[in-house]
Design a protein around this motif. Structure first.
Motif, PDB file in Angstrom:
ATOM      1  N   ALA A   1       0.819  -1.023  -0.021  1.00  0.00           N
ATOM      2  CA  ALA A   1       0.241  -0.110   0.058  1.00  0.00           C
ATOM      3  C   ALA A   1       0.756   1.324  -0.046  1.00  0.00           C
TER       4      ALA A   1
ATOM      5  N   THR B   1       3.929   1.583  -1.159  1.00  0.00           N
ATOM      6  CA  THR B   1       4.351   1.713  -2.471  1.00  0.00           C
ATOM      7  C   THR B   1       3.375   2.330  -3.699  1.00  0.00           C
ATOM      8  N   ALA B   2       2.355   1.608  -3.594  1.00  0.00           N
ATOM      9  CA  ALA B   2       1.300   2.151  -4.476  1.00  0.00           C
ATOM     10  C   ALA B   2       0.592   3.148  -4.007  1.00  0.00           C
ATOM     11  N   ASN B   3       0.797   4.021  -2.897  1.00  0.00           N
ATOM     12  CA  ASN B   3       0.337   5.177  -2.430  1.00  0.00           C
ATOM     13  C   ASN B   3      -1.252   5.134  -2.402  1.00  0.00           C
ATOM     14  N   THR B   4      -1.462   4.315  -1.824  1.00  0.00           N
ATOM     15  CA  THR B   4      -3.052   3.835  -1.854  1.00  0.00           C
ATOM     16  C   THR B   4      -3.591   3.635  -0.483  1.00  0.00           C
ATOM     17  N   TYR B   5      -4.798   3.688  -0.275  1.00  0.00           N
ATOM     18  CA  TYR B   5      -5.425   3.417   0.886  1.00  0.00           C
ATOM     19  C   TYR B   5      -5.689   1.610   1.040  1.00  0.00           C
TER      20      TYR B   5
END
Lengths: 453, 278
Positions: free
Chosen positions: A97, A99-103
């Protein structure tokens, strides 16, 4: 595309591979954080709403009692969606999460060993913006393990420290002091237990190439009077006169001289606790986990040494050494949908009164399954006073005097470092390299990582 | 000389069988024991005081663990089933096109699709996660199924391509001469002939999807979509591993793929060998 797997049992992926995966994902995360715009300090734009919302909390733990969560919802209007994943899987999710810059959750586990990486990534909100961490410090000694660049990345919700456990009956049978104060006394006691035939192999060291071997070495290094890294992250174990080198030599010598079962080359920390210490096969685990006496060795269903295993002050060079902390914390990712609501939950979840409930001070209905030890000293004192904590009188001062594994906090490159530690120590134990070579290999890796190359 | 070769072959087969079956036996044996028996020293090679307690804990009752196992079993069946149907459908059309139709860049496109099988899975994890997050597909059946389809489509296309290519072209030509269009030829003439290949492709896709762990771990956030493989992992505590319960859960998880593999072994082998001989 997906890699084709032959087995369904991915969950039993060897620890080395799991940690390598975490290390890989984290490495990628750090590169992306360095290159992209989603790095330090960028808030995720979550809502400040603190009522009438549902937050997701992801921890490697069973949830608190339903009644407790319902009471929290009634009090705050915040509903909690609890996600329980095993520790390794959770670290993978956090790294992915990040790395993907996501919630993926509003509050997640922040392990002490990941504080450096997560701090450097800037993926977690500074907890001092939400909770009065300064007021908490005196009562929560392990808060120090959660600081990165002056910010508190997570709040410890339990207090895990590395402790020494001994089977007092075996020590007494051999006629040796069951509470040795120095490493020499401790080692000689183990030799006597072996020579008198009380048990064939008195010491448990988990030599499998896994995280448990690394933490064992950190604690042994601490006992020999030093630390693994200095406050700038530079290695302190390259030469034979250093504590880290002596600790590694002591561990490998213990295996080669027959103090440690030869099969331990493939034994992990939890396996050693469950199959060796709890079964009376060995007499001591030098670096054990706080809480095991009450939750494992003292339980008839899992132990044949009930009432015989005790915590002792960890032996040191000239007297007992401080114990190192490896606690679990909870923090708020910057991509959280409801950071303020998550902060309210964390405040409630880590409060003294709540921890006392979770640890069984106020009856089994309020107990949180598998909860190890409160992070608040005041809660531990309540437990000890009510007789709820087996070995509490021993643990309390140890917790009070505990210190972080790394003086300057866990470095951002910790997973790669730990991987080098357990891989090379394992190799030294199997005899495929010498202790000198192992120390050099680990030291070179640490130097390279610290220099940023 | 012949007897010696035969003896060596027997030893080789025995070694492979032991290598494959002993871990499964050990898992079943452990799942039928109590923690104390499972951890006894010396180890028991046969289950002493066999008990179904671990299976009862996982399958019956109203506790959290049985509820998680039941829900995650449903999830894995839905996700693997849907991924299989969509993969086979798309792969059939793609394979037919690659095997029978002529268009510019066909060979390059076909090998490009096949070449994606060489990519390490983990390299696509983060981009896929980000894409799914952007489209709001994290923690949805659709998101997980789409990722499975993207992962398994190249292999399925390759298997079916080999199958279609091995069928005599005369049948198709006769259909076209009689006035049928491409889709009619595919549906009425080729698919019945390719049924074994389609079954084997479906089986292989389903089995591979069933074994997935990392992708559903990352793409699912809670029990609403977590498959059995992910939920089994969560039974493990950080410092205490309930080995008998984990083994029982593992045995339950391998029942479906084991039954499919044993019952349809012929199809699976044929599918993987399709096109290898003319």
């Amino acid at each position: 595309m997906l890699r084709i797997r032959r087995r369904t049992g991915t969950r039993i992926t060897p620890p080395r591979r799991r940690t390598a995966l975490i290390a890989g994902l984290t490495g990628l995360a750090l590169v992306l954080a360095g290159c992209g715009d989603g790095g330090n300090g960028q808030a995720g734009g979550g809502s400040t709403q603190t009522s009438g919302v549902t937050i997701t909390v992801a921890l490697a733990s069973d949830p608190p009692p339903k009644a407790a969560l319902e009471a929290f919802t009634k009090q705050t209007g915040i509903t909690v969606n609890w996600v329980n994943l095993d520790w390794d899987s959770l670290q993978n999710k956090i790294s992915a999460a990040a790395t993907a810059n996501t919630y993926f959750a509003d509050a997640t586990n922040v392990d002490w060993s990941r504080v450096g990486q997560l701090g450097k990534l800037g993926w977690y909100f500074p907890m001092e913006d939400y909770v009065d961490t300064a007021a908490m410090e005196a009562d929560v000694p392990q808060l120090a393990s959660f600081k990165s660049d002056g910010h508190v990345v997570g709040i410890p919700y339990d207090a895990s420290i590395m402790v020494t456990t001994v089977n007092t009956e075996m020590f007494q049978k051999a006629g040796v002091n069951p509470a040795p104060k120095t490493m020499d006394e401790y080692t000689n006691a183990l030799r006597t237990i072996k020579s008198k035939g009380v048990v064939q192999y008195p010491l448990n060291i988990p030599f499998a190439a896994a995280e448990g071997l690394s933490t064992y070495w950190y604690e042994a290094t601490n006992a020999f009077g030093g630390s693994v890294l200095d406050k700038d992250g530079k290695p302190q174990f390259a030469t034979p006169d250093t504590a880290g080198y002596k600790a590694a030599q002591w561990m490998v010598d213990a295996l080669k001289s027959g103090l440690v079962p030869p099969g331990n080359i493939n034994v992990t920390d939890s396996q050693g606790q469950q199959t060796l210490m709890a079964k009376g096969v060995v007499a001591s685990t030098f670096s054990d986990y706080s809480g095991t006496v009450g939750t494992l060795y003292g339980i008839k269903a899992s132990s044949s040494v009930v009432g015989k295993v005790k915590y002792i002050k960890t032996p040191g060079v000239s007297g007992p050494a401080a114990n190192l902390s490896n606690p679990d914390g909870i923090g708020i990712p910057k991509k959280a949908k409801y950071p303020n609501a998550a902060a309210k939950f964390i405040e409630w979840f880590t409060a003294t009164e709540q921890q006392a409930d979770f640890s069984g001070v106020n009856g089994p209905d309020k107990t949180m399954p598998g909860y190890p030890l409160p992070s608040h000293l005041s809660a531990v004192k309540q437990m000890t006073a009510k007789g709820n904590l087996i070995g509490g009188a021993d643990l309390e001062p140890m917790l009070e005097g505990s210190k972080p594994v790394f003086e300057g906090g866990a470095p951002a490159w910790y997973p790669k470092f730990s991987n080098a530690v357990y891989t090379n120590l394992h190799a030294a134990a199997t005899g495929s390299m010498s202790v000198e070579q192992a120390m050099k290999a680990i030291s070179d890796t640490a130097t390279q990582l610290a220099s940023g190359s | 000389m012949k007897r010696r070769t035969s003896g060596l072959r027997g030893v080789g087969v025995a070694m492979i069988l032991l290598w494959s079956l002993v871990p499964i036996y050990w898992a079943i044996k452990t799942s039928l024991q109590t923690e104390a028996d499972a951890r006894a020293k010396p180890a028991h090679y046969l289950p002493t005081n066999a008990t179904w307690q671990n299976y009862a804990t996982l399958l019956s009752g109203d506790g959290d663990v049985p509820a998680q196992i039941r829900r995650s079993t449903l999830n894995i069946v839905i996700e693997c089933g849907a991924a299989t149907v969509v993969t086979v459908l798309l792969a059939t059309l793609a394979a037919y096109a690659f095997a029978r139709m002529q268009f510019r860049g066909k060979t390059v496109l076909f090998y490009a699709v096949i070449a994606t099988m060489a990519f390490p899975a983990y390299t696509t994890l983060i981009p896929l996660y980000r894409i799914m997050s952007t489209f709001g597909l994290v923690n949805t059946y659709t998101g997980i199924v789409l990722v499975y389809v993207s992962g398994f489509l190249p292999l399925a296309t390759w298997i079916l391509h080999n199958y279609f290519a091995s069928l005599p072209s005369g049948i198709e030509e006769a259909g076209l001469v009689d006035g049928a269009h491409r889709l009619q030829v595919l549906w009425h003439l080729l698919l019945p002939l390719a049924r074994p290949g389609i079954i084997s492709t479906a089986l292989i896709t389903f089995l591979f999807a069933w074994g997935q762990f990392l992708f559903p771990l990352v793409l699912s956030s809670d029990l609403s979509t977590q498959p059995l493989t992910v939920v089994i992992a969560s039974l493990q505590g950080r410092h205490v591993v309930p080995s008998t319960l984990l083994n029982a859960a593992g045995v339950l998880a391998i029942i479906v793929p084991a039954v499919l593999a044993l019952a349809f072994n012929r199809y699976i082998v044929n599918g993987l060998l399709a096109g290898s001989t003319k």
